[in-house]
Write a protein that holds these residues in place. Structure first.
Motif, PDB file in Angstrom:
ATOM      1  N   ASN A  45     -21.569  52.127 -10.777  1.00 49.97           N
ATOM      2  CA  ASN A  45     -21.107  50.827 -11.258  1.00 49.97           C
ATOM      3  C   ASN A  45     -19.785  50.816 -12.017  1.00 49.97           C
ATOM      4  N   VAL A  46     -19.353  51.950 -12.526  1.00 53.67           N
ATOM      5  CA  VAL A  46     -18.180  51.919 -13.413  1.00 53.67           C
ATOM      6  C   VAL A  46     -16.862  52.348 -12.771  1.00 53.67           C
ATOM      7  N   PRO A  47     -16.773  53.513 -12.125  1.00 54.09           N
ATOM      8  CA  PRO A  47     -15.437  54.020 -11.767  1.00 54.09           C
ATOM      9  C   PRO A  47     -14.869  53.574 -10.427  1.00 54.09           C
ATOM     10  N   HIS A  48     -15.494  52.618  -9.746  1.00 52.02           N
ATOM     11  CA  HIS A  48     -15.063  52.324  -8.375  1.00 52.02           C
ATOM     12  C   HIS A  48     -14.289  51.018  -8.217  1.00 52.02           C
ATOM     13  N   GLY A  49     -14.045  50.319  -9.289  1.00 49.79           N
ATOM     14  CA  GLY A  49     -13.265  49.090  -9.194  1.00 49.79           C
ATOM     15  C   GLY A  49     -11.771  49.377  -9.209  1.00 49.79           C
ATOM     16  N   LYS A  50     -10.991  48.307  -9.326  1.00 48.46           N
ATOM     17  CA  LYS A  50      -9.529  48.474  -9.371  1.00 48.46           C
ATOM     18  C   LYS A  50      -9.090  49.028 -10.716  1.00 48.46           C
ATOM     19  N   LYS A  51      -9.939  48.890 -11.734  1.00 45.04           N
ATOM     20  CA  LYS A  51      -9.690  49.417 -13.084  1.00 45.04           C
ATOM     21  C   LYS A  51      -8.450  48.816 -13.736  1.00 45.04           C
ATOM     22  N   LEU A  52      -8.132  47.594 -13.378  1.00 45.19           N
ATOM     23  CA  LEU A  52      -6.936  46.951 -13.918  1.00 45.19           C
ATOM     24  C   LEU A  52      -7.038  46.743 -15.425  1.00 45.19           C
ATOM     25  N   SER A  91     -21.173  46.469 -17.119  1.00 49.83           N
ATOM     26  CA  SER A  91     -22.370  45.816 -17.659  1.00 49.83           C
ATOM     27  C   SER A  91     -22.419  44.351 -17.278  1.00 49.83           C
ATOM     28  N   PHE A  92     -21.289  43.661 -17.442  1.00 48.14           N
ATOM     29  CA  PHE A  92     -21.240  42.237 -17.103  1.00 48.14           C
ATOM     30  C   PHE A  92     -21.529  42.006 -15.621  1.00 48.14           C
ATOM     31  N   LEU A  93     -20.981  42.862 -14.760  1.00 44.96           N
ATOM     32  CA  LEU A  93     -21.152  42.667 -13.322  1.00 44.96           C
ATOM     33  C   LEU A  93     -22.593  42.890 -12.885  1.00 44.96           C
ATOM     34  N   ILE A  94     -23.244  43.899 -13.454  1.00 45.89           N
ATOM     35  CA  ILE A  94     -24.652  44.142 -13.125  1.00 45.89           C
ATOM     36  C   ILE A  94     -25.481  42.906 -13.459  1.00 45.89           C
ATOM     37  N   ALA A  95     -25.295  42.386 -14.663  1.00 47.12           N
ATOM     38  CA  ALA A  95     -26.071  41.228 -15.096  1.00 47.12           C
ATOM     39  C   ALA A  95     -25.690  39.979 -14.312  1.00 47.12           C
ATOM     40  N   ASP A  96     -24.400  39.779 -14.111  1.00 46.87           N
ATOM     41  CA  ASP A  96     -23.912  38.594 -13.411  1.00 46.87           C
ATOM     42  C   ASP A  96     -24.428  38.547 -11.974  1.00 46.87           C
ATOM     43  N   ASP A  97     -24.428  39.702 -11.306  1.00 46.94           N
ATOM     44  CA  ASP A  97     -24.916  39.749  -9.929  1.00 46.94           C
ATOM     45  C   ASP A  97     -26.384  39.375  -9.840  1.00 46.94           C
ATOM     46  N   MET A  98     -27.157  39.796 -10.826  1.00 46.06           N
ATOM     47  CA  MET A  98     -28.577  39.431 -10.828  1.00 46.06           C
ATOM     48  C   MET A  98     -28.753  37.936 -11.058  1.00 46.06           C
ATOM     49  N   MET A  99     -28.026  37.391 -12.021  1.00 49.10           N
ATOM     50  CA  MET A  99     -28.175  35.971 -12.348  1.00 49.10           C
ATOM     51  C   MET A  99     -27.693  35.071 -11.217  1.00 49.10           C
ATOM     52  N   ASP A 100     -26.696  35.557 -10.453  1.00 53.42           N
ATOM     53  CA  ASP A 100     -26.144  34.760  -9.348  1.00 53.42           C
ATOM     54  C   ASP A 100     -26.795  35.073  -8.004  1.00 53.42           C
ATOM     55  N   CYS A 110     -25.125  45.118  -4.350  1.00 54.60           N
ATOM     56  CA  CYS A 110     -25.193  45.012  -5.808  1.00 54.60           C
ATOM     57  C   CYS A 110     -26.213  46.020  -6.330  1.00 54.60           C
ATOM     58  N   TRP A 111     -25.971  46.519  -7.534  1.00 50.63           N
ATOM     59  CA  TRP A 111     -26.790  47.592  -8.077  1.00 50.63           C
ATOM     60  C   TRP A 111     -28.276  47.243  -8.067  1.00 50.63           C
ATOM     61  N   TYR A 112     -28.643  46.037  -8.454  1.00 50.33           N
ATOM     62  CA  TYR A 112     -30.057  45.684  -8.561  1.00 50.33           C
ATOM     63  C   TYR A 112     -30.762  45.678  -7.211  1.00 50.33           C
ATOM     64  N   LEU A 113     -29.992  45.628  -6.108  1.00 51.53           N
ATOM     65  CA  LEU A 113     -30.582  45.632  -4.770  1.00 51.53           C
ATOM     66  C   LEU A 113     -30.821  47.035  -4.228  1.00 51.53           C
ATOM     67  N   ASN A 114     -30.394  48.049  -4.959  1.00 58.32           N
ATOM     68  CA  ASN A 114     -30.628  49.420  -4.525  1.00 58.32           C
ATOM     69  C   ASN A 114     -32.106  49.788  -4.689  1.00 58.32           C
ATOM     70  N   ILE A 122     -31.428  45.437 -15.644  1.00 57.95           N
ATOM     71  CA  ILE A 122     -31.210  44.773 -16.939  1.00 57.95           C
ATOM     72  C   ILE A 122     -31.025  45.819 -18.028  1.00 57.95           C
ATOM     73  N   ASN A 123     -31.903  46.795 -18.044  1.00 60.85           N
ATOM     74  CA  ASN A 123     -31.784  47.866 -19.034  1.00 60.85           C
ATOM     75  C   ASN A 123     -30.526  48.700 -18.796  1.00 60.85           C
ATOM     76  N   ASP A 124     -30.163  48.880 -17.534  1.00 59.18           N
ATOM     77  CA  ASP A 124     -28.935  49.623 -17.223  1.00 59.18           C
ATOM     78  C   ASP A 124     -27.710  48.937 -17.817  1.00 59.18           C
ATOM     79  N   SER A 125     -27.691  47.602 -17.749  1.00 58.52           N
ATOM     80  CA  SER A 125     -26.550  46.884 -18.323  1.00 58.52           C
ATOM     81  C   SER A 125     -26.506  47.075 -19.839  1.00 58.52           C
ATOM     82  N   PHE A 126     -27.681  47.133 -20.474  1.00 56.27           N
ATOM     83  CA  PHE A 126     -27.730  47.397 -21.912  1.00 56.27           C
ATOM     84  C   PHE A 126     -27.151  48.780 -22.225  1.00 56.27           C
ATOM     85  N   PHE A 127     -27.493  49.751 -21.382  1.00 55.41           N
ATOM     86  CA  PHE A 127     -27.023  51.122 -21.627  1.00 55.41           C
ATOM     87  C   PHE A 127     -25.500  51.197 -21.540  1.00 55.41           C
TER      88      PHE A 127
END
Length: 287
Positions: A45-52, A91-100, A110-114, A122-127
């Motif tokens: 979830n963390v190192p694969h974005g554009k990292k802008l 963290s925001f993306l994990i939670a946002d993907d679930m809510m949307d 999305c991570w929650y679909l794995n 949810i706990n992963d986003s907290f971590f």
């Protein structure tokens, strides 16, 4: 010579990743097991974005500090704060993907679909959030602006949660057979959502954090930067809303769901301002 992105990534791989879990090495095997899973979650979830956002911190510090004063410690601090924002983003993306109920992110499920994830996400986003403050303390605990950095991240996190909350409560409860209620779909509300949910953490936070790492804590400077960056963040979100509908998923890395989720987005805001009464009737039936 390594690029700025390569140096930023190298810091994560060579210094940061293992340091996050170093203090747990003497814990029971069950703790090591859960941390192994957390490592896999972070890598997904963390190192694969554009990292802008993270790169903005690092590059800003390179511009703000004279070359001869750019010590290894200072540059590591800049990279660490940059990665804090990437963890926050994750963290925001994990939670946002679930809510949307989103399906893809960065070209992958999305991570929650794995498998074996689901609501555990949810706990992963907290971590991921907890790691932000751990990294700040680990790398900048002795920095003169340590407390201000801590406060900035805490304020930005809170602002983003407020913005997400506003985004979630804006769509009305839909009743079968009743027209869609667009009462809350105003330009003022749209830009409030954008400012609080996106602009603070995506634009204002990286630059303000870079200023603090560079020993610049003038409230006047920070306020002026924030005003400019919030406007930039709003412009960015307007573009993102357009791409959510019309962007190619092969390029954007995600399938847009804003219309499906009845989001208060830029396209519907403009449509409501331009449409005829007949067209509005159609929107009230099908949006």
């Amino acid at each position: 010579m390594a690029s700025i992105l390569e140096k930023f990534d190298e810091f994560y791989e060579a210094k940061l990743k293992d340091r996050l879990f170093a203090s747990y090495s003497s814990q029971p095997q069950c703790i090591l097991d859960v941390n192994k899973r957390f490592k896999e979650m972070i890598d997904y979830n963390v190192p694969h974005g554009k990292k802008l956002r993270g790169l903005c911190v690092y590059e800003s510090v390179l511009e703000l500090i004279e070359a001869e004063k750019q010590t290894e410690i200072l540059l590591d601090q800049a990279k660490a704060i940059g990665w804090c924002i990437e963890f926050l983003q994750g963290s925001f993306l994990i939670a946002d993907d679930m809510m949307d109920n989103s399906k893809t992110r960065r070209g992958r499920p999305c991570w929650y679909l794995n498998d074996n994830v689901g609501s555990v996400a949810i706990n992963d986003s907290f971590f991921l959030i907890s790691n932000v403050f751990t990294i700040i303390t680990e790398y900048l605990g002795n920095h003169p602006n340590y407390s201000k950095l801590f406060e900035l991240f805490n304020e930005t996190f809170t602002n983003t949660v407020i913005g997400q909350g506003l985004d979630l409560i804006t769509p009305p409860k839909v009743t079968d057979g009743c027209p869609f209620n667009f009462e809350n779909y105003t330009e003022e509300r749209y830009f409030s959502i954008v400012k609080w949910k996106t602009a603070f953490y995506s634009f204002s936070l990286p630059v303000q954090a870079a200023l603090l790492v560079s020993f610049i804590d003038s409230s006047e400077v920070h306020q002026k930067c924030r005003e400019i960056l919030i406007d930039m963040g709003c412009f960015f979100q307007v573009q993102d809303d357009y791409l959510d509908c019309y962007g190619d998923p092969k390029v954007t890395g995600k399938v847009g769901t804003d219309i499906e989720e009845s989001k208060c987005g830029w396209l519907i805001i403009k449509a409501l301002k331009k449409c005829s009464s007949e067209q509005r009737d159609i929107l009230e039936v099908f949006f």
